[in-house]
Design an enzyme around this catalytic site. Structure first.
Site, short mmCIF file in Angstrom:
data_model
loop_
_atom_site.label_atom_id
_atom_site.label_comp_id
_atom_site.label_asym_id
_atom_site.label_seq_id
_atom_site.Cartn_x
_atom_site.Cartn_y
_atom_site.Cartn_z
N TRP A 105 0.82 -1.22 0.00
CA TRP A 105 0.00 0.00 0.00
C TRP A 105 0.85 1.26 0.00
O TRP A 105 0.45 2.27 -0.56
CB TRP A 105 -1.01 -0.02 1.15
CG TRP A 105 -2.07 -1.05 0.89
CD1 TRP A 105 -2.28 -2.21 1.57
CD2 TRP A 105 -3.04 -1.04 -0.18
NE1 TRP A 105 -3.31 -2.91 1.00
CE2 TRP A 105 -3.80 -2.22 -0.08
CE3 TRP A 105 -3.32 -0.15 -1.22
CZ2 TRP A 105 -4.83 -2.53 -0.97
CZ3 TRP A 105 -4.35 -0.45 -2.10
CH2 TRP A 105 -5.08 -1.63 -1.96
N ASP A 179 -1.52 6.66 6.27
CA ASP A 179 -2.60 5.78 5.81
C ASP A 179 -2.83 4.74 6.91
O ASP A 179 -2.00 3.87 7.12
CB ASP A 179 -2.19 5.12 4.49
CG ASP A 179 -3.23 4.12 3.99
OD1 ASP A 179 -4.26 3.91 4.67
OD2 ASP A 179 -3.00 3.54 2.91
N LYS A 203 -12.43 -1.53 6.13
CA LYS A 203 -11.63 -2.53 6.84
C LYS A 203 -12.10 -2.63 8.28
O LYS A 203 -12.45 -3.70 8.75
CB LYS A 203 -10.14 -2.16 6.80
CG LYS A 203 -9.59 -1.79 5.42
CD LYS A 203 -9.43 -2.99 4.53
CE LYS A 203 -9.17 -2.64 3.08
NZ LYS A 203 -7.97 -1.89 2.79
#
Ligand SMILES: *Cc1c(COP(=O)(O)O)cnc(C)c1O
Length: 366
Positions: A105, A179, A203
């Protein structure tokens, strides 16, 4: 009455939600508290929805102890959207941003940012297959960087920061952008260390479609002119995140999740539960049959990748798991192997069911 068909869902995202939240949604689905309509059907500018959103934001602020000089904004576009939205909001005066690369990511964020600014790599864990977090003392951050970007929980690799980065050890006025998509609300966070925190909701927070952003007030004037209005932190903060139609239903469900979190003892309570779940699972993986390659200090409490001794056993393992109601354990196609995501909504009983199966499978194949 309805829990009978529920499986233990280890998906990395969209992920399991607390059953009590889903049951509340069902109870309120067609007639929200006497309004005669579903939240899905409400005007976002009506009093009912405005109250739903204000309560969700207030509860989030209290749960995370967000300081007064930070704004909470609800956006859309998800984690990958934010990877582009961040440089558009922060690189008006400075054209360079630095990134700590800890895996999949981080890399996606870097690729996206390169379209909008000059990107430097402050540190990278690629040398050891993205299995650790480079010590902050090794980061090279430019004095004139617009920000330094970190991904504090790598969902795919299962790598999590053990300690939050320290802004005092960075050049002055280089804010940290994080993030936190896959571990937001799973542990206490010192928000004051960050300039911007963002997370896609699907999530650990609620349904897909909502993105949470927490931004420090003094950073609101650094957006470029070409930043779309709906992605502008300043404009959305000034408009109470209603510059355009927000993802109303997702905000409503996230608000119910925040109430559920309060009932779990807030962040301190859920963090204790998360530590217990992760400890149990890693202890089982470490018994000898399975393998997890992440540096022990950086093992994620939320996403637990593991490998069987022989990948030819993978299909058998997954079929046996499914037969026991343990689903979504197949690892990301990039990583292979298995991955169990055990977010806030996964109870200890679900992890225990997985552990029992792991032990049985190891006995039968060891
Ligand atoms: C899932 C995830 C993303 C991407 O989120 P989308 O909402 O699909 O754009 C980004 N970062 C992290 C850490 C993630 O877990």
């Amino acid at each position: 009455m309805t829990a009978s068909h529920r499986v233990w869902n280890f998906s990395a995202g969209p992920a399991a939600l607390p059953l009590s939240v889903l049951e509340r949604v069902r109870a309120e689905l067609t007639d929200w508290r006497g309004s005669g309509m579903s939240v899905m059907e409400m005007s976002h500018r009506g009093n009912d929805f405005m109250a739903i959103q204000a309560k969700a934001m207030g509860d989030l602020r209290r749960l995370l102890a967000v300081p007064d000089h930070y704004r909470i904004v609800f956006l859309q576009g998800g984690g990958i959207g934010e990877a582009a939205i961040v440089p558009l909001n922060l690189t008006a005066g400075r054209r360079h941003a630095d990134y700590v690369n800890t895996g999949h990511w981080s890399t996606r964020a870097i690729d996206e940012a390169r379209r909008f600014c000059e990107v430097g790599i402050a540190a990278s864990a690629e040398d050891r297959g993205f299995t650790y977090v480079p010590a902050q003392a090794t980061w090279r951050v430019a004095r004139d960087a617009a920000y330094v970007h970190v991904c504090t929980n790598e969902t795919l690799g299962g790598v999590e920061y053990a300690a939050w980065p320290d802004p005092a050890a960075l050049p002055a006025d280089v804010p940290i952008v994080a993030d936190m998509s896959s571990h937001m609300l799973s542990r206490a966070v010192d928000v004051a260390r960050f300039g911007v925190i963002y997370a896609g909701a699907q999530k650990n927070i609620g349904p897909a479609g909502l993105t949470l952003v927490i931004v420090r007030d003094d950073l609101l004037d650094r957006a470029r002119d070409d930043c779309p209005s709906v992605f502008s932190y300043a404009k959305q903060a000034a408009a109470d995140s209603m510059l355009n139609t927000p993802p109303t239903f997702a905000i409503y469900v996230a608000g119910l999740v925040f109430e559920w979190l309060e009932a779990q003892g807030g962040i301190a309570g859920i963090e204790r539960a998360n530590i217990a779940k992760a400890s149990l699972l890693y202890a089982t993986i470490d018994c000898g049959f399975y393998r997890n390659d992440v540096a022990p200090a950086n093992r994620s409490r939320m996403n637990v990748p593991f490998f069987l001794p022989d990948s030819r056993l993978d299909d058998d393992f997954l079929a046996g798991a499914k037969a026991r109601g343990l689903v979504q354990l197949k690892g990301h196609r990039v990583a292979g192997g298995m991955r169990a995501s055990i977010y806030n909504a996964m109870p200890l009983a679900g992890v225990q069911a997985l552990v029992d199966y792991l032990n049985q499978f190891a006995r039968e194949h060891g």
